[in-house]
Enzyme design. Structure first.
Site, PDB file in Angstrom:
ATOM      1  N   THR A   1     -65.285  45.866   8.315  1.00  0.00           N
ATOM      2  CA  THR A   1     -66.130  46.674   9.207  1.00  0.00           C
ATOM      3  C   THR A   1     -67.098  45.836  10.037  1.00  0.00           C
ATOM      4  OG1 THR A   1     -67.753  46.994   7.449  1.00  0.00           O
ATOM      5  CG2 THR A   1     -66.003  48.656   7.624  1.00  0.00           C
ATOM      6  N   TRP A   2     -66.752  44.576  10.247  1.00  0.00           N
ATOM      7  CA  TRP A   2     -67.606  43.745  11.113  1.00  0.00           C
ATOM      8  C   TRP A   2     -67.648  44.338  12.534  1.00  0.00           C
ATOM      9  CZ3 TRP A   2     -66.090  37.996  12.648  1.00  0.00           C
ATOM     10  CH2 TRP A   2     -67.098  37.471  13.466  1.00  0.00           C
TER      11      TRP A   2
ATOM     12  N   ASP B   1     -64.861  46.411   3.140  1.00  0.00           N
ATOM     13  CA  ASP B   1     -65.744  45.240   3.202  1.00  0.00           C
ATOM     14  C   ASP B   1     -66.747  45.421   4.340  1.00  0.00           C
ATOM     15  OD1 ASP B   1     -66.334  42.349   2.436  1.00  0.00           O
ATOM     16  OD2 ASP B   1     -66.049  42.185   4.603  1.00  0.00           O
TER      17      ASP B   1
ATOM     18  N   TYR C   1     -73.878  42.915   9.587  1.00  0.00           N
ATOM     19  CA  TYR C   1     -73.000  43.474  10.629  1.00  0.00           C
ATOM     20  C   TYR C   1     -73.736  44.580  11.400  1.00  0.00           C
ATOM     21  CZ  TYR C   1     -69.098  41.137   8.192  1.00  0.00           C
ATOM     22  OH  TYR C   1     -68.258  40.226   7.599  1.00  0.00           O
TER      23      TYR C   1
ATOM     24  N   GLN D   1     -64.249  34.998  -0.429  1.00  0.00           N
ATOM     25  CA  GLN D   1     -63.811  35.562   0.848  1.00  0.00           C
ATOM     26  C   GLN D   1     -63.799  34.433   1.879  1.00  0.00           C
ATOM     27  OE1 GLN D   1     -65.343  38.797   4.088  1.00  0.00           O
ATOM     28  NE2 GLN D   1     -65.576  39.400   1.973  1.00  0.00           N
TER      29      GLN D   1
ATOM     30  N   TYR E   1     -60.378  36.780   5.152  1.00  0.00           N
ATOM     31  CA  TYR E   1     -60.825  37.507   6.352  1.00  0.00           C
ATOM     32  C   TYR E   1     -60.145  36.981   7.612  1.00  0.00           C
ATOM     33  CZ  TYR E   1     -64.598  33.967   7.447  1.00  0.00           C
ATOM     34  OH  TYR E   1     -65.329  32.851   7.747  1.00  0.00           O
TER      35      TYR E   1
ATOM     36  N   ARG F   1     -66.298  37.131  20.830  1.00  0.00           N
ATOM     37  CA  ARG F   1     -65.050  36.401  21.065  1.00  0.00           C
ATOM     38  C   ARG F   1     -65.045  35.747  22.444  1.00  0.00           C
ATOM     39  NH1 ARG F   1     -60.928  41.147  19.393  1.00  0.00           N
ATOM     40  NH2 ARG F   1     -62.470  42.274  20.634  1.00  0.00           N
TER      41      ARG F   1
ATOM     42  N   GLY G   1     -59.612  44.103  10.062  1.00  0.00           N
ATOM     43  CA  GLY G   1     -60.603  44.821  10.870  1.00  0.00           C
ATOM     44  C   GLY G   1     -59.939  45.921  11.687  1.00  0.00           C
TER      45      GLY G   1
ATOM     46  N   ARG H   1     -61.132  49.257  14.611  1.00  0.00           N
ATOM     47  CA  ARG H   1     -62.207  49.946  15.328  1.00  0.00           C
ATOM     48  C   ARG H   1     -61.865  51.398  15.595  1.00  0.00           C
ATOM     49  NH1 ARG H   1     -64.339  45.712  19.677  1.00  0.00           N
ATOM     50  NH2 ARG H   1     -65.856  47.374  19.669  1.00  0.00           N
TER      51      ARG H   1
HETATM   52  N1  NAP Z   1     -67.212  36.603   5.169  1.00  0.00           N
HETATM   53  C1  NAP Z   1     -67.227  36.285   6.440  1.00  0.00           C
HETATM   54  O1  NAP Z   1     -67.884  35.334   6.866  1.00  0.00           O
HETATM   55  C2  NAP Z   1     -66.378  37.094   7.376  1.00  0.00           C
HETATM   56  C3  NAP Z   1     -66.084  36.595   8.663  1.00  0.00           C
HETATM   57  C4  NAP Z   1     -65.241  37.352   9.464  1.00  0.00           C
HETATM   58  C5  NAP Z   1     -64.728  38.568   9.019  1.00  0.00           C
HETATM   59  N2  NAP Z   1     -65.053  39.035   7.775  1.00  0.00           N
HETATM   60  C6  NAP Z   1     -64.528  40.331   7.260  1.00  0.00           C
HETATM   61  O2  NAP Z   1     -63.128  40.409   7.480  1.00  0.00           O
HETATM   62  C7  NAP Z   1     -62.831  41.541   8.299  1.00  0.00           C
HETATM   63  C8  NAP Z   1     -61.596  41.265   9.139  1.00  0.00           C
HETATM   64  O3  NAP Z   1     -61.766  40.156   9.982  1.00  0.00           O
HETATM   65  P1  NAP Z   1     -61.928  40.321  11.560  1.00  0.00           P
HETATM   66  O4  NAP Z   1     -62.412  41.702  11.862  1.00  0.00           O
HETATM   67  O5  NAP Z   1     -62.692  39.144  12.006  1.00  0.00           O
HETATM   68  O6  NAP Z   1     -60.514  40.054  12.159  1.00  0.00           O
HETATM   69  P2  NAP Z   1     -59.040  40.632  12.129  1.00  0.00           P
HETATM   70  O7  NAP Z   1     -58.830  41.609  11.056  1.00  0.00           O
HETATM   71  O8  NAP Z   1     -58.214  39.414  12.209  1.00  0.00           O
HETATM   72  O9  NAP Z   1     -59.011  41.376  13.552  1.00  0.00           O
HETATM   73  C9  NAP Z   1     -59.623  42.620  13.720  1.00  0.00           C
HETATM   74  C10 NAP Z   1     -59.603  43.033  15.179  1.00  0.00           C
HETATM   75  O10 NAP Z   1     -58.288  43.070  15.703  1.00  0.00           O
HETATM   76  C11 NAP Z   1     -58.175  44.135  16.638  1.00  0.00           C
HETATM   77  N3  NAP Z   1     -57.139  45.057  16.133  1.00  0.00           N
HETATM   78  C12 NAP Z   1     -57.112  45.655  14.909  1.00  0.00           C
HETATM   79  N4  NAP Z   1     -56.023  46.428  14.791  1.00  0.00           N
HETATM   80  C13 NAP Z   1     -55.349  46.323  15.931  1.00  0.00           C
HETATM   81  C14 NAP Z   1     -54.146  46.888  16.403  1.00  0.00           C
HETATM   82  N5  NAP Z   1     -53.452  47.730  15.645  1.00  0.00           N
HETATM   83  N6  NAP Z   1     -53.714  46.564  17.648  1.00  0.00           N
HETATM   84  C15 NAP Z   1     -54.436  45.707  18.399  1.00  0.00           C
HETATM   85  N7  NAP Z   1     -55.597  45.137  18.019  1.00  0.00           N
HETATM   86  C16 NAP Z   1     -56.051  45.444  16.796  1.00  0.00           C
HETATM   87  C17 NAP Z   1     -59.529  44.826  16.692  1.00  0.00           C
HETATM   88  O11 NAP Z   1     -60.340  44.275  17.728  1.00  0.00           O
HETATM   89  P3  NAP Z   1     -60.197  44.684  19.287  1.00  0.00           P
HETATM   90  O12 NAP Z   1     -59.614  46.061  19.365  1.00  0.00           O
HETATM   91  O13 NAP Z   1     -61.579  44.597  19.787  1.00  0.00           O
HETATM   92  O14 NAP Z   1     -59.324  43.607  19.870  1.00  0.00           O
HETATM   93  C18 NAP Z   1     -60.138  44.436  15.359  1.00  0.00           C
HETATM   94  O15 NAP Z   1     -61.533  44.463  15.336  1.00  0.00           O
HETATM   95  C19 NAP Z   1     -64.147  41.784   9.059  1.00  0.00           C
HETATM   96  O16 NAP Z   1     -64.220  43.091   9.606  1.00  0.00           O
HETATM   97  C20 NAP Z   1     -65.151  41.527   7.971  1.00  0.00           C
HETATM   98  O17 NAP Z   1     -65.228  42.650   7.104  1.00  0.00           O
HETATM   99  C21 NAP Z   1     -65.858  38.303   6.952  1.00  0.00           C
END
Ligand code: NAP
Length: 334
Positions: free
Chosen positions: A20-21, A56, A61, A180, A208, A234, A286, A288
């Site tokens: 849910t970032w 998560d 966030y 993580q 993540y 980004r 992630g 949205r």
């Molecule tokens: N511990 C840490 O330091 C840390 C760091 C990063 C993340 N995290 C956690 O990990 C989670 C996941 O990582 P993440 O959000 O960075 O990246 P991710 O899961 O690799 O990418 C998520 C993004 O991809 C796009 N997306 C999702 N489904 C899609 C679809 N079906 N078709 C097209 N685009 C799609 C969306 O953004 P758009 O629509 O805007 O393109 C979404 O926000 C985070 O939400 C957070 O909870 C933790």
């Protein structure tokens, strides 16, 4: 949806967790652009309907907004179906747009109380140290998480972005339930040391950015990357800019061809690739909107065959060579 057991406590979690970032919105330093609140809540509710049993989030966030939206979504989910909630501490909004790094006892306790209030729960299922920073405070922070566990304010405790040596320091105080770390086809640093260590120590791994913050969904073009607004962090990530972007888009073209031959989506390939690793418990994906999680939760039942893994391995080698030719990949901070 497949389920695996997390950490020494063997907590049953879905191989896809909802991240849910991004739903924290755009009004803070590491935002993702504007986020519609009802879409965010609907995404969480839909994720649970699809079999995802953990969410998560993090206090930082949207500077609390993500946790508030998670709590709103919980009200729309029958109590018996409510997912486990994982949140994090250690990154503190300083009130001037900047983010502080603090693992001091009083600060962690205050953060935990604030998260309990925002999430509207008596106990946080998994409480994680967001970053091992400042390094000299990680023992104090971890000891505080142990104290919170003993008080029943958190059920399990984990870490995030920690190295092997940092995890060893904390394991000497109390076992770590989970790590993580970042992990995807375009972020593989953890493969050599961290994943074998976690596997050997029974530390669960919930990775993540398995879709590279959206790059590995197939939804990015050069035009879309160029149009990312100021409020979307980004726009400052080198992987979304030339010369890395062209290399990444060519890599995604290979994934697109593979996905098409399997009748999967590109995201399915990206997420299933992370889950193939025996040290991985789950991937945090992630979303949205409900549509996004509907399109990616399918990866929770996908298994890549040897032929597909070979195609991906070759594409990774080509990408690595191309990055070396441009002098290596500058790394993003998150
Ligand atoms: N511990 C840490 O330091 C840390 C760091 C990063 C993340 N995290 C956690 O990990 C989670 C996941 O990582 P993440 O959000 O960075 O990246 P991710 O899961 O690799 O990418 C998520 C993004 O991809 C796009 N997306 C999702 N489904 C899609 C679809 N079906 N078709 C097209 N685009 C799609 C969306 O953004 P758009 O629509 O805007 O393109 C979404 O926000 C985070 O939400 C957070 O909870 C933790």
């Amino acid at each position: 949806m497949q389920y695996r057991l997390l950490g020494p406590e063997k907590i049953s979690i879905s191989v896809i967790g909802l991240g849910t970032w991004a739903i924290g919105g755009g009004d803070w330093k590491f935002g993702w652009g504007d986020q519609d609140e009802s879409q965010a809540i609907a995404a969480i509710v839909r994720a649970v309907e699809l079999g995802i049993n953990w969410i998560d989030t993090a206090a930082i966030y949207g500077e609390g907004r993500s946790e508030v939206l998670v709590a709103k979504a919980m009200k729309a989910i029958p109590a018996a179906n409510r997912p486990l909630l994982a949140t994090k501490c250690g990154r503190v909004a300083l009130g001037n747009g900047e983010i502080g790094k603090c693992l001091r006892r009083e600060s962690v306790i205050a953060e935990c109380e604030a998260s309990l209030k925002r999430l509207n729960v008596d106990c946080i299922d998994l409480y994680q140290m967001h970053w091992p920073e400042p390094d000299e405070e990680i023992e104090e922070g971890w000891q505080t998480l142990v104290e919170l566990k003993q008080q029943g304010k958190v059920r399990h405790i984990g870490v995030s972005n920690h190295s092997v040596s940092q995890m060893k320091r904390l394991q000497a105080i109390h076992p770590i339930t989970s790590l993580q770390p970042p992990y995807s086809m375009i972020a593989r640093d953890i493969e050599n040391e961290i994943l074998p260590f976690c596997e050997q120590q029974q530390i669960g791994v919930i990775c993540y950015s398995p879709m590279g913050k959206g790059l590995l969904t197939g939804s990015f073009t050069a035009e879309r990357a160029a149009s990312l607004g100021e409020k979307d962090h980004r726009s400052r990530d080198p992987r979304f800019h030339s010369p890395q972007l062209e290399i990444n888009l060519a890599f995604v073209d290979t994934l697109r061809r593979l996905a098409s031959s399997l009748n999967w989506s590109v995201s399915d390939v990206a997420i299933a690739w992370t889950l193939r690793h025996s040290a991985l418990t789950a991937a945090i994906v992630g979303a949205r909107s409900p549509q996004q999680i509907e399109q990616t939760a399918t990866a929770g039942d996908r298994v890549l065959n040897a032929e597909s893994l070979k195609i991906i391995a070759d594409a990774i080698t080509t990408r690595d060579q191309q990055l070396a030719e441009i002098g290596g990949a500058a790394k993003p901070r998150v």
